[in-house]
Design an enzyme around this catalytic site. Structure first.
Site, PDB file in Angstrom:
ATOM      1  CB  CYS A 167      -0.939  -0.007   1.193  1.00  0.00           C
ATOM      2  SG  CYS A 167      -1.968  -1.474   1.254  1.00  0.00           S
TER       3      CYS A 167
ATOM      4  CG  ASN B 296      -6.826  -0.860   1.720  1.00  0.00           C
ATOM      5  OD1 ASN B 296      -6.141  -0.479   0.773  1.00  0.00           O
ATOM      6  ND2 ASN B 296      -6.300  -1.302   2.850  1.00  0.00           N
TER       7      ASN B 296
ATOM      8  CG  HIS C  53      -3.050   3.209   2.291  1.00  0.00           C
ATOM      9  ND1 HIS C  53      -3.736   2.898   1.142  1.00  0.00           N
ATOM     10  CD2 HIS C  53      -3.083   2.092   3.071  1.00  0.00           C
ATOM     11  CE1 HIS C  53      -4.173   1.655   1.229  1.00  0.00           C
ATOM     12  NE2 HIS C  53      -3.792   1.149   2.383  1.00  0.00           N
TER      13      HIS C  53
HETATM   14  O1  UT7 Z   1      -3.515  -1.404   3.970  1.00  0.00           O
HETATM   15  C1  UT7 Z   1      -3.484  -1.926   5.274  1.00  0.00           C
HETATM   16  C2  UT7 Z   1      -4.874  -2.376   5.563  1.00  0.00           C
HETATM   17  N1  UT7 Z   1      -5.165  -2.873   6.860  1.00  0.00           N
HETATM   18  C3  UT7 Z   1      -5.910  -2.217   7.731  1.00  0.00           C
HETATM   19  O2  UT7 Z   1      -6.276  -1.068   7.617  1.00  0.00           O
HETATM   20  C4  UT7 Z   1      -6.355  -3.006   8.951  1.00  0.00           C
HETATM   21  C5  UT7 Z   1      -6.386  -2.246  10.220  1.00  0.00           C
HETATM   22  N2  UT7 Z   1      -7.194  -2.981  11.163  1.00  0.00           N
HETATM   23  C6  UT7 Z   1      -8.521  -2.704  11.365  1.00  0.00           C
HETATM   24  O3  UT7 Z   1      -9.048  -1.762  10.828  1.00  0.00           O
HETATM   25  C7  UT7 Z   1      -9.305  -3.595  12.285  1.00  0.00           C
HETATM   26  O4  UT7 Z   1      -8.428  -4.418  13.032  1.00  0.00           O
HETATM   27  C8  UT7 Z   1     -10.317  -4.478  11.496  1.00  0.00           C
HETATM   28  C9  UT7 Z   1     -11.427  -3.593  10.916  1.00  0.00           C
HETATM   29  C10 UT7 Z   1      -9.629  -5.249  10.385  1.00  0.00           C
HETATM   30  C11 UT7 Z   1     -10.957  -5.482  12.464  1.00  0.00           C
HETATM   31  O5  UT7 Z   1     -11.557  -4.781  13.554  1.00  0.00           O
HETATM   32  P1  UT7 Z   1     -11.309  -5.314  15.055  1.00  0.00           P
HETATM   33  O6  UT7 Z   1     -12.141  -4.475  15.936  1.00  0.00           O
HETATM   34  O7  UT7 Z   1      -9.825  -5.314  15.278  1.00  0.00           O
HETATM   35  O8  UT7 Z   1     -11.940  -6.745  15.001  1.00  0.00           O
HETATM   36  P2  UT7 Z   1     -11.289  -8.148  15.432  1.00  0.00           P
HETATM   37  O9  UT7 Z   1     -10.332  -8.617  14.387  1.00  0.00           O
HETATM   38  O10 UT7 Z   1     -10.798  -8.046  16.842  1.00  0.00           O
HETATM   39  O11 UT7 Z   1     -12.558  -9.072  15.443  1.00  0.00           O
HETATM   40  C12 UT7 Z   1     -13.617  -8.870  16.400  1.00  0.00           C
HETATM   41  C13 UT7 Z   1     -14.714  -9.866  16.098  1.00  0.00           C
HETATM   42  C14 UT7 Z   1     -14.216 -11.294  15.965  1.00  0.00           C
HETATM   43  O12 UT7 Z   1     -15.186 -12.154  16.512  1.00  0.00           O
HETATM   44  P3  UT7 Z   1     -14.972 -12.809  17.959  1.00  0.00           P
HETATM   45  O13 UT7 Z   1     -13.722 -13.617  17.857  1.00  0.00           O
HETATM   46  O14 UT7 Z   1     -14.859 -11.657  18.899  1.00  0.00           O
HETATM   47  O15 UT7 Z   1     -16.220 -13.615  18.152  1.00  0.00           O
HETATM   48  C15 UT7 Z   1     -14.150 -11.504  14.463  1.00  0.00           C
HETATM   49  O16 UT7 Z   1     -14.324 -12.862  14.098  1.00  0.00           O
HETATM   50  O17 UT7 Z   1     -15.328  -9.536  14.844  1.00  0.00           O
HETATM   51  C16 UT7 Z   1     -15.339 -10.696  14.001  1.00  0.00           C
HETATM   52  N3  UT7 Z   1     -15.214 -10.242  12.599  1.00  0.00           N
HETATM   53  C17 UT7 Z   1     -16.265  -9.886  11.873  1.00  0.00           C
HETATM   54  N4  UT7 Z   1     -17.572  -9.851  12.127  1.00  0.00           N
HETATM   55  C18 UT7 Z   1     -18.399  -9.428  11.141  1.00  0.00           C
HETATM   56  C19 UT7 Z   1     -14.081 -10.107  11.885  1.00  0.00           C
HETATM   57  N5  UT7 Z   1     -14.395  -9.666  10.646  1.00  0.00           N
HETATM   58  C20 UT7 Z   1     -15.742  -9.520  10.621  1.00  0.00           C
HETATM   59  C21 UT7 Z   1     -16.640  -9.098   9.628  1.00  0.00           C
HETATM   60  N6  UT7 Z   1     -17.951  -9.068   9.931  1.00  0.00           N
HETATM   61  N7  UT7 Z   1     -16.231  -8.692   8.392  1.00  0.00           N
END
Ligand code: UT7
Length: 332
Positions: free
Chosen positions: A114, A283, A253
């Site tokens: 990115c 993204n 980005h």
């Molecule tokens: O170019 C570089 C790009 N990368 C980024 O910008 C990523 C930066 N990271 C983030 O923005 C966040 O970490 C995310 C948006 C990717 C994820 O948010 P989070 O609050 O860190 O969620 P998490 O990974 O801790 O997941 C929380 C829960 C999990 O369920 P459990 O284990 O608590 O039951 C996930 O399985 O949310 C679940 N989950 C979803 N639920 C619905 C993960 N993805 C999804 C989804 N829809 N798409």
């Protein structure tokens, strides 16, 4: 100092919109989960007749037309991509063929995920500076710098931790080599070896698993992003001897609105200085900054003469910050 300035922009997005609600019909997710965490409502995915190459070519043609230069002035074409159609020929060589660029035009793809567009801009400055030193000519030297990604080809729809985040698209700029003072151009690039984001690759023994689609430690990437972006901005400003009040726009980005808002709060600046478009496009990795540039130019936000600061971060991990001017002649 030899610098580059942007004199034309173009972009291409596929116009095959997939909303969060549409994704939620096939995987266990929802707009209510995705939007508050990312600022993304929709993304564009390529149709069967589109690809990284077709989008790069269309964005490039528009940038050349916008700059109003003859293609014979272009001496380098660089495409930042982590999702090329082929390993070789490079996307840049396809663009070179389509636009009938002259034979002494350097053409290459580069992958800094990115952050790739910023790496490509600085590489273009290096190539054009080398040509200037060798040829000592008077003719203006231009480069075509493109960020193009068909990230949909790297995703597995069922993996909701990544499939809801990314989209396809391409953005292009024409840059011109100029002489500039320190306050008009600054660049900082960096990397930090880490496997927090992995795109498809084969097991080689060097890593502990093969990967068949994009996987990411979202939380680790979030922490990295909110730490590195303010540092990039501060470092660029220190190099150019500027302060943020002298910068018209900071183009980060476009990964995630929550990351950008975190930076805005930390730096205590108006959010309007940090434009965003991930709501409609998701993204698009190396394409996100040049697409945003083209949108801002197209809607009249950028009129010429602006000082811009670009900040990129992504897989690798890689990062880069740059300060440069947008069409300075238009202000005179
Ligand atoms: O170019 C570089 C790009 N990368 C980024 O910008 C990523 C930066 N990271 C983030 O923005 C966040 O970490 C995310 C948006 C990717 C994820 O948010 P989070 O609050 O860190 O969620 P998490 O990974 O801790 O997941 C929380 C829960 C999990 O369920 P459990 O284990 O608590 O039951 C996930 O399985 O949310 C679940 N989950 C979803 N639920 C619905 C993960 N993805 C999804 C989804 N829809 N798409």
């Amino acid at each position: 100092m030899r610098a580059i300035e942007i004199i034309g922009t173009g972009s291409c997005v596929p116009h095959h919109t997939i909303t969060n609600d549409e994704l939620a019909q096939s995987i266990d997710t929802s707009d209510a989960w995705i939007y508050p965490r990312t600022g993304i409502h929709a993304r564009e995915f390529c149709t069967a007749r589109q690809s990284t190459v077709t989008m790069a070519v269309e964005a490039a043609r528009k940038a050349v037309a916008d700059a109003g230069i003859p293609v014979t002035g272009i001496r380098a074409v660089l495409v930042a991509t982590m999702s090329p159609d082929f390993s070789t020929p490079s996307t840049a060589c396809f663009v070179s063929e389509a636009l009938k660029l002259r034979e002494d035009t350097a053409a290459l793809d580069l992958n800094a995920a990115c952050s790739g567009f910023i790496y490509a801009l600085e590489t273009a400055r290096g190539i054009l500076s080398g040509i200037q030193e060798m040829e000592q000519g008077d003719a203006p030297l231009y480069a075509l710098v493109i960020g193009a990604e068909q990230l949909s080809r790297l995703l597995k729809l069922e993996d909701r931790t990544t499939s809801v985040l990314f989209g396809d698209g391409a953005g292009a700029v024409i840059v011109k080599l100029t002489e500039a003072g320190r306050s008009d151009y600054a660049i900082t690039l960096g990397s930090r070896g880490s496997r927090d984001i992995l795109a498809p690759g084969l097991y080689t023994g060097a890593i502990d698993k093969s990967v068949d689609h994009m996987v990411m430690d979202g939380k680790a990437v979030f922490v990295f992003a909110v730490e590195i972006i303010p540092r990039l901005i501060e470092r660029v400003l220190r190099l150019s001897g500027s302060d943020l009040a002298q910068i018209d726009y900071v183009l980060c980005h476009q990964a995630n609105a929550r990351i950008i808002r975190h930076v805005v709060r930390k730096l205590q600046v108006p959010e309007a200085k940090f434009p965003m478009n991930m709501e409609r496009l998701g993204n698009t990795s190396a394409a996100s900054i040049p697409i945003l540039l083209d949108e801002m130019h197209g809607n009249g936000t950028l009129r010429g003469g602006e000082k811009l600061l670009l900040a990129g971060f992504g897989g690798g991990l890689t990062f880069g910050g740059m300060q440069l001017r947008f069409r300075p002649e238009d202000r005179t």
